[in-house]
Design an enzyme around this catalytic site. Structure first.
Site, PDB file in Angstrom:
ATOM      1  CE1 TYR A  24      31.691  49.179  33.437  1.00 58.95           C
ATOM      2  CE2 TYR A  24      32.624  47.183  32.491  1.00 58.95           C
ATOM      3  CZ  TYR A  24      32.465  48.043  33.557  1.00 58.95           C
ATOM      4  OH  TYR A  24      33.090  47.761  34.748  1.00 58.95           O
ATOM      5  CE  LYS A  72      28.777  61.611  43.189  1.00 57.96           C
ATOM      6  NZ  LYS A  72      28.720  61.873  44.635  1.00 57.96           N
ATOM      7  CG  ASP A 130      29.310  59.355  46.522  1.00 53.57           C
ATOM      8  OD1 ASP A 130      28.071  59.215  46.510  1.00 53.57           O
ATOM      9  OD2 ASP A 130      29.856  60.478  46.551  1.00 53.57           O
ATOM     10  CG  ASP A 138      32.215  45.507  37.217  1.00 50.92           C
ATOM     11  OD1 ASP A 138      32.218  44.418  37.803  1.00 50.92           O
ATOM     12  OD2 ASP A 138      33.031  45.797  36.322  1.00 50.92           O
ATOM     13  CG  ASP A 145      34.188  43.176  42.146  1.00 52.68           C
ATOM     14  OD1 ASP A 145      33.239  42.540  41.645  1.00 52.68           O
ATOM     15  OD2 ASP A 145      35.352  43.113  41.716  1.00 52.68           O
TER      16      ASP A 145
HETATM   17  N1  GGG Z   1      33.790  36.142  35.236  1.00 47.80           N
HETATM   18  C1  GGG Z   1      33.833  37.522  35.292  1.00 47.80           C
HETATM   19  C2  GGG Z   1      35.058  38.135  34.676  1.00 47.80           C
HETATM   20  O1  GGG Z   1      35.766  37.495  33.948  1.00 47.80           O
HETATM   21  N2  GGG Z   1      35.272  39.373  35.002  1.00 47.80           N
HETATM   22  C3  GGG Z   1      36.345  40.123  34.454  1.00 47.80           C
HETATM   23  C4  GGG Z   1      35.938  41.513  34.109  1.00 47.80           C
HETATM   24  O2  GGG Z   1      36.781  42.343  33.890  1.00 47.80           O
HETATM   25  N3  GGG Z   1      34.653  41.779  34.058  1.00 47.80           N
HETATM   26  C5  GGG Z   1      34.122  43.047  33.716  1.00 47.80           C
HETATM   27  C6  GGG Z   1      32.647  43.051  33.870  1.00 47.80           C
HETATM   28  O3  GGG Z   1      32.101  42.241  34.598  1.00 47.80           O
HETATM   29  O4  GGG Z   1      32.008  43.902  33.258  1.00 47.80           O
END
Ligand code: GGG
Length: 326
Positions: A120, A167, A199, A223, A227
């Protein structure tokens, strides 16, 4: 003492769930002053800047920030905002709630996601036509900070199971460093922990989430695994998060801007309201945070519910129900 809270709704359903959280905080009669800032796709289109200087200053100067959701300009909005508040740890609790139809009703996991580096950092380039690269950055310092935060979090919150996700068998240098440092920290805490290839961990989280408590992760893994875990507890409408720094913090739902339902008034405000509860904890309003979580749990159990949870209520119905419970 009055706390100044920066409120940045951002894009899509952020515009709907963020006011819901502010309404709920108002109902708790805590001594907060809210200051609103613009960010996201619409302001980028209008001004050419997704995160205007005034909004940066708001977040930097506030005692804490509530952020809604980022859309297409996410990399220009949420990543700098996290950096402005000095956040190195993204805390993402994924738990199932009584009465909801979860795939895995025994889930209670907190992802502690490294928040500053990994893939990131935005170091991408096109080196020739059709060939693009991304540089993955892992440092000893950031790995130590997140591991210490994760083990400390587990100790404070009575989690017995700590897992370090990595990993390192493939990303030998970067995740090799992350794993070595995190293990060193785990040993220094004298706490038991496991390590897991990310994984395989993804599969095990779906099959037997009850075996996991705190999961310490590199940035992208945190991330994605959070999810994934949203999927087994009932959806992204249920996962709050805190971006924690040494002196400041930003609170946001794990979900994004959900353009498919934006503007319809049907977004689930639970994740945003639970993020506000994390903000209350952070500012040492523990009793109010607990009351708020209980109110949300009651509403999730008994309704009204938004369509993502099988109901037909709107954002405002759920918000009003939470306030009534309070
Ligand atoms: N409220 C979380 C949000 O807007 N997520 C969108 C997103 O792409 N987030 C990337 C991340 O959490 O690093």
């Amino acid at each position: 003492m009055t706390h100044e809270i920066a409120v940045i709704p951002g894009d899509g359903i952020g515009q709907e769930v963020t006011p819901a959280a502010v309404e709920v905080l108002d109902a708790l009669q805590v001594d907060f002053e809210f200051v609103e800032g613009e960010a996201g796709d619409a302001v980028a289109e209008r001004t050419g800047e997704a995160l205007p200087e005034e909004t940066r200053a708001l977040a930097a100067d506030a005692d804490a920030t509530l952020f809604g959701a980022a859309g297409e300009t996410a990399a220009d909005v949420i990543l700098p905002l996290r950096s402005i508040v000095g956040s190195f740890a993204n805390v993402r609790p994924a738990r199932s709630y009584p009465g909801l139809d979860a795939i895995q009703p025994e889930t209670d996991i907190v992802f502690i996601r490294e928040n500053t580096e990994g893939v990131y950092t935005g170091i991408e380039s096109e080196i020739t036509d059709g060939v693009r690269t991304l540089t993955r950055v892992v440092t000893e310092e950031a790995s130590r900070d997140i591991a210490e935060f994760g083990f400390e979090y587990a100790r404070k919150n009575d989690f017995d199971d700590v897992t370090i996700a990595h990993k390192a068998n493939v990303m030998r240098q970067t995740d090799g460093l992350f794993l070595d440092v995190a293990e060193e920290v785990g040993d220094s805490f004298g706490m038991e922990y496991d390590t897991a290839l990310m994984d395989a961990l993804a599969m095990h989280l779906v099959q037997r989430p009850e075996e996991y408590g705190v999961v310490i992760c590199p940035n992208l893994a945190g991330d994605m695994l959070s999810d994934l875990s949203a999927g087994i507890v009932g959806g992204l409408g249920l996962l709050p998060s805190a971006n924690v720094g040494e002196a400041n913090a930003l609170f946001e739902p794990v979900h994004g801007s959900a353009p498919d339902i934006a503007g319809q008034g049907i977004a689930n405000p639970a994740a945003m309201i639970l993020s506000a509860a994390m903000l209350l904890d952070h500012l040492e309003y523990g009793e109010e945070a607990d009351r708020l979580r209980t109110a949300v749990e009651d509403v999730l159990a008994e309704g009204p519910r938004t369509p993502d949870l099988g109901g037909d209520a709107g954002t405002e119905d759920v918000t009003t129900a939470v306030i009534d419970r309070l």
